[in-house]
Motif scaffolding. Structure first.
Motif, PDB file in Angstrom:
ATOM      1  N   ASP A   1      -0.053  -0.192  -4.517  1.00 24.19           N
ATOM      2  CA  ASP A   1      -1.585  -0.535  -4.729  1.00 24.19           C
ATOM      3  C   ASP A   1      -2.070   1.138  -4.895  1.00 24.19           C
ATOM      4  OD1 ASP A   1      -4.307  -0.937  -5.026  1.00 24.19           O
ATOM      5  OD2 ASP A   1      -4.532  -2.215  -3.069  1.00 24.19           O
TER       6      ASP A   1
ATOM      7  N   HIS B   1      -5.549   5.789  -4.254  1.00 21.14           N
ATOM      8  CA  HIS B   1      -5.051   4.863  -3.327  1.00 21.14           C
ATOM      9  C   HIS B   1      -6.131   3.619  -3.574  1.00 21.14           C
ATOM     10  CE1 HIS B   1      -2.958   8.045  -0.745  1.00 21.14           C
ATOM     11  NE2 HIS B   1      -2.572   8.134  -1.956  1.00 21.14           N
ATOM     12  N   ASP B   2      -5.188   2.309  -3.331  1.00 26.16           N
ATOM     13  CA  ASP B   2      -6.132   1.151  -2.981  1.00 26.16           C
ATOM     14  C   ASP B   2      -7.146   0.652  -4.251  1.00 26.16           C
ATOM     15  OD1 ASP B   2      -5.056   1.095  -0.505  1.00 26.16           O
ATOM     16  OD2 ASP B   2      -6.773   2.300   0.232  1.00 26.16           O
TER      17      ASP B   2
ATOM     18  N   LYS C   1       1.575   9.271  -2.185  1.00 21.82           N
ATOM     19  CA  LYS C   1       0.578   9.456  -1.170  1.00 21.82           C
ATOM     20  C   LYS C   1      -0.282  10.849  -1.348  1.00 21.82           C
ATOM     21  CE  LYS C   1       4.112   7.209   1.737  1.00 21.82           C
ATOM     22  NZ  LYS C   1       5.245   7.498   2.591  1.00 21.82           N
TER      23      LYS C   1
ATOM     24  N   GLN D   1      -7.016  -3.069  -5.085  1.00 18.49           N
ATOM     25  CA  GLN D   1      -7.835  -3.658  -4.092  1.00 18.49           C
ATOM     26  C   GLN D   1      -9.339  -3.596  -4.601  1.00 18.49           C
ATOM     27  OE1 GLN D   1      -6.753  -3.105  -0.120  1.00 18.49           O
ATOM     28  NE2 GLN D   1      -9.012  -3.313   0.613  1.00 18.49           N
TER      29      GLN D   1
ATOM     30  N   SER E   1       0.914  -1.115   0.020  1.00 17.97           N
ATOM     31  CA  SER E   1       0.004   0.096   0.037  1.00 17.97           C
ATOM     32  C   SER E   1       1.064   1.199  -0.007  1.00 17.97           C
ATOM     33  CB  SER E   1      -0.984  -0.113   1.304  1.00 17.97           C
ATOM     34  OG  SER E   1      -0.019   0.356   2.315  1.00 17.97           O
TER      35      SER E   1
ATOM     36  N   ASP F   1       1.265   3.709   2.086  1.00 15.79           N
ATOM     37  CA  ASP F   1       1.831   3.683   3.353  1.00 15.79           C
ATOM     38  C   ASP F   1       2.901   2.991   3.677  1.00 15.79           C
ATOM     39  OD1 ASP F   1      -0.732   5.307   3.809  1.00 15.79           O
ATOM     40  OD2 ASP F   1      -1.595   3.744   4.605  1.00 15.79           O
ATOM     41  N   GLU F   2       3.251   1.959   2.831  1.00 18.84           N
ATOM     42  CA  GLU F   2       4.379   1.194   2.960  1.00 18.84           C
ATOM     43  C   GLU F   2       5.742   1.612   2.329  1.00 18.84           C
ATOM     44  OE1 GLU F   2       3.045  -3.386   3.819  1.00 18.84           O
ATOM     45  OE2 GLU F   2       1.613  -2.345   2.422  1.00 18.84           O
TER      46      GLU F   2
END
Lengths: 364, 364
Positions: free
Chosen positions: A124, A203-204, A198, A207, A48, A50-51
């Motif tokens: 992601d 984002h995502d 970021k 998923q 993600s 954030d990682e």
């Protein structure tokens, strides 16, 4: 952190094609390429945003050109390696991870295949949350991030590294090179930091694509309506139901452009919906009303299976449901609408958010 | 090692334009650019190939495009800097010196201007000993040296770094980009080592150009025939004398193409010489005989002053002398003739060395 195996690839391919709103390339070819890569190299690590360290170099990988050409001219795999090799050499820095630039049958899958083969993680995130036909049509551009240095590579082995004064020039020069090189090329573009992703990415998105694909796949065995499932996951709306009665499509100036007409059935009987596309569906309207317009998403789904139909898959007689999905809020800003609203594409209509059009449509 | 001041620049400009065989750009504009540069930055250091370390990185600099366009669209100066900056960054090595790629009014002068501004030496070598219209037409290509990585830059600030599978692809892709960018661009091409230059270059070409220019300049005050001086310096031949009666010139696919007709005077009365050019003069023939053909050099000189006339300077009524000069022996090899002999340019004649044609002509 998670890993993608074969089932996840299958599901992402379907979800990405749906968000690809008719463009982004054939999901079947894209899927095969990604499956082949994990078959040979093992599952793909997904991180993600954030990682990702703020200063890590992340580079989206994808194809540029008309998806109608991509179907006939699949990349060899080496092209993507080369684009990364040259960009690393030029920037003097290792690439930490790759990512898709857009949602689409091909361009969501190619970075997965590349990641598997290079042993890189995939982030992601993407730059559209959908598909768009031009290079500057990404949320990164809205935040002033440069598309260049970018590298394009053809299947013969020729590469081009571009540095342009702005992203519109990048689009212009790269598009011309693409046409000259046979209509589609691999590219490494928008080299970014983790911080950029970021702040400016969608984002995502992998998923969401996976969830869409999974819900369509499981709908039958769970005895639920796949389209209803999709609408729930995407906050979308059913816009139209009918039968394709006319498709007019040509590949020109590097794009698949055209129109499709859908004759209404059931609740929509007596109306005809016209879709206009340039790689992606950009505007949907009937004789009497504007139904949905870019940057909101227009997806055409098979009425039976709920599977997305790309513009090159549109066939006379196909029974389909047209679905509208609100675009990411970044696209509804002034610069977002200027960049990929209807006027940019030459349609003389004002952008109106899907939710308002739906409300009007019900009242009309 | 020696230094070039203003007088040397003036002379080189004339000599280079003469060896440029009608192409290579306007010597007046080229000269002004080089003079301006040494005015601001001081004299230019010239090194012979023997003074260059074998492993030094040397990069030719020049313009690509139709010289007829160059006249209207002079480069800003920054473009050349940018091409060197990007190439150094990509190769991870400092450029030791620059050099001309060809002889010509513009392309002999631009590396001098760049050298003055960057404080780099110029190597007394080029890759043609004349001018030719395409990128692969250099002696380096005959020895298998790659044209890429090469960088092109337009006056807007866009740059492109190309890596191609061979030099014909470099020509094709760069030519297309040049046309798209307005017909002329600056380029840094054929990055080479000192060793490459020693093995594959045309040595001491700036010195020859300077001697040609000087002898034309001094002819009047020494009361000698400038054209005879030129022939002595170049082992050349007078081929024709006459008056320009027809010029047909157009800029197409990035080149200045056309024909010129010269009506014979004096010894040549009753004959008409036809010159065909693609940036450079490539073939000269009369009704009855082939007079001179590429890769041998065909120069058109003002009958009075001995000054070279470029294809864009050819005017109806101009009195001129057509001079033939044997090309460098590297061009008379099989690969040399294949690369830039008459058949490559679409003329259905066999290459015959100038000296043989002259002998035949005299006997005819």
């Amino acid at each position: 952190m998670r890993y993608l195996g074969k089932q996840e690839i299958e599901d992402i391919a379907v979800g990405a094609a749906l968000l690809g709103t008719g463009g982004g390339g054939d999901p079947y070819i894209g899927k095969l390429m990604a499956l082949q890569a994990i078959e040979e190299c093992g599952p793909i690590q997904v991180l993600s945003v954030d990682e990702i360290p703020d200063d890590a170099l992340v580079v989206p990988s994808g194809m540029m050109g008309a998806p109608t050409v991509m179907v006939e001219k699949a990349p060899s795999g080496d092209e993507a390696f080369k684009t990364f090799e040259i960009l690393e050499k030029y920037l003097g820095k290792k690439i930490y991870a790759t990512m898709p630039i857009e949602a689409g049958g091909i361009n969501s899958m190619l970075p997965l295949a590349l990641a598997a083969r290079l042993g890189l993680p995939v982030v992601d995130v993407d730059g559209m949350g959908r598909a768009f036909p031009e290079l500057q049509m990404v949320t990164f551009y809205l935040d002033g991030i440069s598309a260049t240095p970018m590298v394009i590579a053809d299947e013969k082995g020729n590469t081009t590294l571009l540095n342009t004064i702005d992203n519109l020039w990048a689009e212009r020069i790269a598009r011309n090179a693409t046409i000259q090189k046979g209509g589609s090329v691999m590219m490494a573009i928008y080299p970014m930091t983790g911080r950029n992703l970021k702040d400016s990415g969608i984002h995502d998105i992998l998923q969401l694509e996976e969830e869409i694909g999974r819900s369509i796949r499981l709908a039958k065995q769970n005895n639920v309506d796949p389209i209803r499932e999709v609408l729930a996951l995407t906050n979308g709306f059913e816009l139209f139901k009918g039968k394709v009665v006319d498709v007019n499509r040509k590949t020109e100036t590097g794009f698949a452009r055209g129109t499709a007409k859908i004759e209404g059935m059931l609740d929509y009987k007596g109306e005809t919906l016209e879709l206009r596309f340039q790689n992606e569906h950009l505007i949907a309207q009937t004789e009497n009303r504007l139904v949905c317009v870019t940057p909101d998403l227009i997806a055409v789904l098979d009425a039976e299976t709920g599977l997305p139909i790309t513009t090159e898959g549109l066939r006379y007689g196909a029974r389909c449901v047209v679905v509208g999905i609100p675009c990411h809020p970044k696209w509804r800003t002034e610069k977002g609408i200027e960049t990929c609203g209807p006027k940019y594409f030459g349609y003389e209509v004002e952008y109106t958010p899907l939710e308002e059009l739906v409300k009007k449509g019900v009242n009309a």
